[in-house]
Design a protein around this motif. Structure first.
Motif, mmCIF file in Angstrom:
data_model
loop_
_atom_site.group_PDB
_atom_site.id
_atom_site.type_symbol
_atom_site.label_atom_id
_atom_site.label_comp_id
_atom_site.label_asym_id
_atom_site.label_seq_id
_atom_site.Cartn_x
_atom_site.Cartn_y
_atom_site.Cartn_z
ATOM 1 N N THR A 15 49.235 64.014 -9.534
ATOM 2 C CA THR A 15 49.260 64.521 -10.905
ATOM 3 C C THR A 15 49.836 63.445 -11.823
ATOM 4 O OG1 THR A 15 51.487 65.462 -10.747
ATOM 5 C CG2 THR A 15 49.648 66.872 -10.089
ATOM 6 N N GLY A 16 49.626 63.624 -13.109
ATOM 7 C CA GLY A 16 50.206 62.708 -14.083
ATOM 8 C C GLY A 16 49.462 62.793 -15.394
ATOM 9 N N ALA A 17 50.055 62.210 -16.400
ATOM 10 C CA ALA A 17 49.449 62.191 -17.738
ATOM 11 C C ALA A 17 48.227 61.278 -17.735
ATOM 12 C CB ALA A 17 50.477 61.702 -18.756
ATOM 13 N N ASN A 18 47.421 61.398 -18.787
ATOM 14 C CA ASN A 18 46.258 60.519 -18.937
ATOM 15 C C ASN A 18 46.706 59.060 -18.982
ATOM 16 O OD1 ASN A 18 44.589 62.711 -19.035
ATOM 17 N ND2 ASN A 18 44.366 62.698 -21.257
ATOM 18 N N GLY A 19 45.934 58.198 -18.321
ATOM 19 C CA GLY A 19 46.183 56.767 -18.385
ATOM 20 C C GLY A 19 47.224 56.217 -17.438
ATOM 21 N N VAL A 20 47.736 57.031 -16.501
ATOM 22 C CA VAL A 20 48.780 56.539 -15.597
ATOM 23 C C VAL A 20 48.249 56.053 -14.257
ATOM 24 C CG1 VAL A 20 50.613 57.921 -16.661
ATOM 25 C CG2 VAL A 20 49.353 58.832 -14.702
ATOM 26 N N GLY A 21 46.931 56.211 -13.992
ATOM 27 C CA GLY A 21 46.356 55.629 -12.793
ATOM 28 C C GLY A 21 45.809 56.582 -11.755
ATOM 29 N N LYS A 22 45.696 57.872 -12.072
ATOM 30 C CA LYS A 22 45.157 58.822 -11.078
ATOM 31 C C LYS A 22 43.737 58.435 -10.669
ATOM 32 C CE LYS A 22 45.582 62.326 -13.805
ATOM 33 N NZ LYS A 22 46.058 61.666 -15.011
ATOM 34 N N SER A 23 42.889 58.166 -11.632
ATOM 35 C CA SER A 23 41.504 57.779 -11.324
ATOM 36 C C SER A 23 41.462 56.455 -10.574
ATOM 37 C CB SER A 23 40.673 57.677 -12.599
ATOM 38 O OG SER A 23 40.528 58.953 -13.186
ATOM 39 N N THR A 24 42.343 55.535 -10.917
ATOM 40 C CA THR A 24 42.387 54.246 -10.227
ATOM 41 C C THR A 24 42.717 54.430 -8.756
ATOM 42 O OG1 THR A 24 42.994 53.100 -12.265
ATOM 43 C CG2 THR A 24 43.488 51.967 -10.197
ATOM 44 N N VAL A 25 43.595 55.375 -8.435
ATOM 45 C CA VAL A 25 43.916 55.647 -7.026
ATOM 46 C C VAL A 25 42.657 56.115 -6.296
ATOM 47 C CG1 VAL A 25 45.198 57.182 -5.470
ATOM 48 C CG2 VAL A 25 46.360 56.110 -7.406
ATOM 49 N N PHE A 26 41.931 57.064 -6.868
ATOM 50 C CA PHE A 26 40.725 57.573 -6.212
ATOM 51 C C PHE A 26 39.630 56.513 -6.154
ATOM 52 C CE2 PHE A 26 42.772 61.580 -7.497
ATOM 53 C CZ PHE A 26 42.871 62.161 -6.240
ATOM 54 N N GLN A 27 39.464 55.750 -7.223
ATOM 55 C CA GLN A 27 38.486 54.667 -7.211
ATOM 56 C C GLN A 27 38.840 53.632 -6.147
ATOM 57 O OE1 GLN A 27 38.481 53.172 -11.217
ATOM 58 N NE2 GLN A 27 37.254 54.878 -11.999
ATOM 59 N N VAL A 51 45.312 46.148 -9.817
ATOM 60 C CA VAL A 51 44.045 46.829 -10.084
ATOM 61 C C VAL A 51 44.282 47.876 -11.164
ATOM 62 C CG1 VAL A 51 42.206 48.272 -9.134
ATOM 63 C CG2 VAL A 51 43.223 46.466 -7.732
ATOM 64 N N GLY A 52 43.415 47.892 -12.170
ATOM 65 C CA GLY A 52 43.513 48.892 -13.235
ATOM 66 C C GLY A 52 44.864 48.834 -13.926
ATOM 67 N N VAL A 53 45.521 49.978 -14.054
ATOM 68 C CA VAL A 53 46.820 50.031 -14.744
ATOM 69 C C VAL A 53 47.964 49.531 -13.870
ATOM 70 C CG1 VAL A 53 46.111 51.968 -16.209
ATOM 71 C CG2 VAL A 53 47.293 52.422 -14.051
ATOM 72 N N PHE A 54 47.705 49.248 -12.604
ATOM 73 C CA PHE A 54 48.763 48.878 -11.672
ATOM 74 C C PHE A 54 48.959 47.362 -11.619
ATOM 75 C CE2 PHE A 54 47.145 52.935 -10.034
ATOM 76 C CZ PHE A 54 48.316 53.669 -10.086
ATOM 77 N N ARG A 55 50.045 46.904 -12.209
ATOM 78 C CA ARG A 55 50.404 45.483 -12.141
ATOM 79 C C ARG A 55 51.383 45.299 -10.991
ATOM 80 N NH1 ARG A 55 53.295 41.516 -16.579
ATOM 81 N NH2 ARG A 55 52.788 39.586 -15.472
ATOM 82 N N GLY A 56 51.110 44.324 -10.158
ATOM 83 C CA GLY A 56 51.945 44.122 -8.985
ATOM 84 C C GLY A 56 51.475 45.027 -7.853
ATOM 85 N N ARG A 57 52.352 45.223 -6.883
ATOM 86 C CA ARG A 57 52.013 45.964 -5.669
ATOM 87 C C ARG A 57 52.569 47.393 -5.747
ATOM 88 N NH1 ARG A 57 51.769 43.984 0.102
ATOM 89 N NH2 ARG A 57 52.280 45.831 1.312
ATOM 90 N N HIS A 58 51.700 48.369 -5.482
ATOM 91 C CA HIS A 58 52.099 49.782 -5.498
ATOM 92 C C HIS A 58 51.597 50.443 -4.221
ATOM 93 C CE1 HIS A 58 53.334 49.732 -9.752
ATOM 94 N NE2 HIS A 58 52.443 48.760 -9.818
ATOM 95 N N GLU A 59 52.480 51.139 -3.528
ATOM 96 C CA GLU A 59 52.119 51.782 -2.271
ATOM 97 C C GLU A 59 52.155 53.299 -2.423
ATOM 98 O OE1 GLU A 59 53.985 50.223 1.239
ATOM 99 O OE2 GLU A 59 54.176 48.239 0.314
ATOM 100 N N PHE A 60 51.151 53.949 -1.841
ATOM 101 C CA PHE A 60 51.035 55.400 -1.874
ATOM 102 C C PHE A 60 50.986 55.891 -0.435
ATOM 103 C CE2 PHE A 60 49.225 53.634 -5.674
ATOM 104 C CZ PHE A 60 49.756 54.429 -6.679
ATOM 105 N N ASP A 61 51.908 56.769 -0.084
ATOM 106 C CA ASP A 61 51.997 57.293 1.281
ATOM 107 C C ASP A 61 51.359 58.680 1.308
ATOM 108 O OD1 ASP A 61 52.647 58.057 3.840
ATOM 109 O OD2 ASP A 61 54.815 57.920 3.564
#
Length: 167
Positions: free
Chosen positions: A39-51, A11-21
């Motif tokens: 936190t993170g730089a622009n374009g690294v997926g912060k908004s994708t996590v919230f979406q 989804v979005g910038v995340f290719r493959g499986r990414h887990e957030f604890d």
């Protein structure tokens, strides 16, 4: 509601499986930290996590209460991970989001898992949803899982509204 973890797949910038604890982290004195900062730089997926959190809970209602199936399908097509393959942009055909959280309903603790899967082809996306309540499906018809989730956590309480984006 206490978020436990989120899995994002293609989804979005995340290719493959990414887990957030998001589980509270125990401190040396036995107490727990109950705050997670993303936190993170622009374009690294912060908004994708919230979406992804909002999409997991509310599906098309995360975007608009009047969204058609076709518009939702187009939105999801735009959220599938894209990458360069042999010099051409390629979209993943399968993606998904899995969210686990604790919720207390009428004084009873619940462990809820929401798993949305998307399969895309020809710029259309089919969605499937599975919900578990304390490890078993809720006592509703699977076609009513979204209604069950909406009654548990009303869409109007969501902090985030996703932009209507197609592409």
């Amino acid at each position: 509601m206490r978020l436990l973890n989120l899995t994002i797949h293609n989804v979005g910038v995340f290719r493959g499986r990414h887990e957030f604890d998001f589980s509270p982290i125990p401190k040396p004195d036995g107490t727990r930290r109950h705050l997670t900062v993303i936190t993170g730089a622009n374009g690294v997926g912060k908004s994708t996590v919230f979406q992804s959190l909002t999409l997991a809970l509310h599906g098309s209602l995360a975007i608009s209460s009047r969204m058609t199936r076709q518009a939702y399908s187009q939105f999801l097509w735009g959220r599938l991970h894209r990458y360069e393959g042999t010099g051409l942009p390629v979209s993943e055909e399968e993606a998904g989001i899995k969210l686990n959280f604790h919720y207390t309903q009428s004084g009873q603790p619940l462990h809820v898992q929401v798993n949305r899967r998307w399969k895309g082809s020809n710029k259309a996306v089919q969605e499937s949803i599975k919900v578990l309540r304390n490890g078993t499906p809720p006592e509703v018809d699977p076609a009513d899982y979204q209604t069950w989730l909406n009654e548990l956590i009303p869409p109007g309480l969501s902090v985030f509204r996703l932009p209507r984006r197609t592409g």
